[in-house]
Design an enzyme around this catalytic site. Structure first.
Site, PDB file in Angstrom:
ATOM      1  CB  THR A 217      -0.824  -0.154   1.222  1.00  0.00           C
ATOM      2  OG1 THR A 217      -0.214  -0.002   2.215  1.00  0.00           O
ATOM      3  CG2 THR A 217      -1.937  -1.223   1.146  1.00  0.00           C
TER       4      THR A 217
ATOM      5  CE  LYS B  68      -4.889   0.351   8.753  1.00  0.00           C
ATOM      6  NZ  LYS B  68      -3.604   0.817   9.325  1.00  0.00           N
TER       7      LYS B  68
ATOM      8  NE  ARG C 214      -5.558  -0.347   4.650  1.00  0.00           N
ATOM      9  CZ  ARG C 214      -4.465  -0.067   5.201  1.00  0.00           C
ATOM     10  NH1 ARG C 214      -3.456   0.590   4.508  1.00  0.00           N
ATOM     11  NH2 ARG C 214      -3.960  -0.683   6.349  1.00  0.00           N
TER      12      ARG C 214
END
Length: 422
Positions: free
Chosen positions: A43, A85, A89
């Site tokens: 990523t 998270k 994302r």
């Protein structure tokens, strides 16, 4: 096979957060050479020091005779792991992921041995199998083994579901099944018995073990290493000035080294157990003497040197030692031009200049002084150095001040530095 209990050693070093069927896994490891894997989603163009513990743990298994497999998430990185998270994302492009995959693969190759016989490390990409599967087959052959109720109650998912401002998309929700399928495929095609990862991966690892048990009627195992959190609550490896990357172009070896030199004293011996390969008995002896002749500083330096060499190699460590000696011991003898490039990258503050009137102006421009008056007083008080040499009066710069014709180091006292780049 092994003459020692590897699992017990990992426990003694604080490297195990969660583990499944510990007794059975210990027996399996002691009597057989197994294959194990850890996944890394590309990523970004570099791994960071939060990835070090899984990599070092893989290395420990390889040193004990087992085969480590690195799985690059070329497919899963298109979605992104939602585990713990705060929000979804940002999706990455295939082009970026391909570039990042190549860079990360090179980084990982420095940690493991890919040419040592039967337990040589193996690097795979989950694009290999996900490119060949269709959505209907996946839902029928994988999805039917998972209960939505169970998946919703996983801590990583529940954290997002209970936040009305964020929630979780179906895309992210499916990540758990994708990683479970990775473990299933690796178990089926490469006889992988164990998956390791950070403790935030426990839910994903558990799903993989569940799928293997349901579809193949085999036992599979999971082991997680701890996620390290600093005293300020920030995840280890993240700082106010940014992430500490393993790529020397993103975090210079000097800054990398200084990160370890600046860790809290309370973590020194714990980190020696986690990140180095010296015996725990030796580390315990060092800890007993930590307050004798300031031994803890030497041990912190030992830790920083070990990890810097592990990540960046001996040559880069030598450069770091030259820079450190230059800045703190005022030894300019061995400094090289490339060392200044490290300092310019992110070692110390710097300014680009074509011309400058005098030292007082330079001190103001570099923020080492707030005004020319303050700069004058600092010079008179003998607290300013140019290239490690004390300056006792205002100074007009000349070519001799420009090391390699390009660099001049200004210092205020022992710890405040700035680089003039001509």
């Amino acid at each position: 096979m092994n003459e020692f209990n590897l699992i017990e050693r990992l426990h003694n070093r604080g490297l195990i957060s969660y583990i499944t069927n510990e007794d059975n896994l210990s027996k399996l490891i002691q009597n057989n050479s197994i294959s194990l894997y850890c996944g890394f989603d590309p990523t970004d163009e570099s791994l960071h020091i939060g990835h070090l513990l899984p990599l070092i743990t893989l290395k420990r298994f390889q040193m004990a005779g087992h085969r480590p497999i690195i799985l690059i998430g070329g497919a899963t990185s298109l979605i992104g792991d939602p585990s713990f998270k705060d929000k979804e994302r940002i999706f990455n492009t295939n082009k970026n992921i391909n570039i990042w995959t190549e860079k990360i693969s090179k980084q990982i190759s420095c940690f493991l041995d890919f040419n040592c016989g039967e337990n040589s490390a193996l690097l795979l990409n989950n694009n290999t199998w996900f490119n060949k599967i269709n959505i209907l087959s996946f839902l029928r052959d994988v999805g039917k083994y998972f209960s939505i109720n169970t998946m919703i109650n996983r801590a990583a998912v529940k954290q997002r579901i209970t936040r009305p401002d964020q929630g979780i998309s179906f895309t992210e929700f499916s990540y758990n099944l994708l990683q479970a399928y990775d473990f299933f495929i690796l178990n089926k095609q490469y006889e992988v018995d164990l998956q390791i990862g950070g403790s935030d991966q426990w839910g994903n690892i558990s799903s993989g073990m569940h799928l293997i048990n349901r579809r193949s009627k085999k036992a599979a195992y999971g082991l997680t290493v701890p996620l390290l959190i600093q005293s300020n609550g920030v995840k280890f490896g993240k700082t106010e000035s940014g992430t500490i990357w393993l790529d020397a172009n993103k975090t210079s070896p000097y800054r990398f080294y200084q990160f370890w030199m600046n860790i809290e004293d309370s973590n020194v011996y714990y980190f020696l157990k986690l990140f180095t390969f010296i015996k725990t008995s030796e580390i315990n002896k060092r800890e007993q003497k930590k307050y004798i002749d300031n031994q803890i500083i030497n041990d912190k330096s030992f830790l920083a040197k070990n990890i810097t060499q592990l990540v960046h190699g001996k040559e880069k460590l030598l450069a770091v030692e030259r820079i450190t000696e230059f800045l703190f011991s005022k030894n300019i003898t061995n400094i090289e031009e490339a060392d200044f490039q490290q300092l310019k990258q992110d070692g110390i503050p710097f300014i680009e200049i074509d011309n400058i009137k005098d030292l007082q102006e330079a001190l103001v421009l570099t923020s080492l002084a707030e005004s020319r008056t303050q700069a004058k007083n600092m010079i008179i008080s003998n607290s300013i150095s140019i290239n490690t040499k004390k300056i006792r009066k205002n100074h007009i710069f000349n070519n001799q001040d420009k090391l390699f014709g390009k660099f001049t180091l200004l210092s205020r006292g022992k710890k405040q530095h700035s680089l003039l780049c001509w």
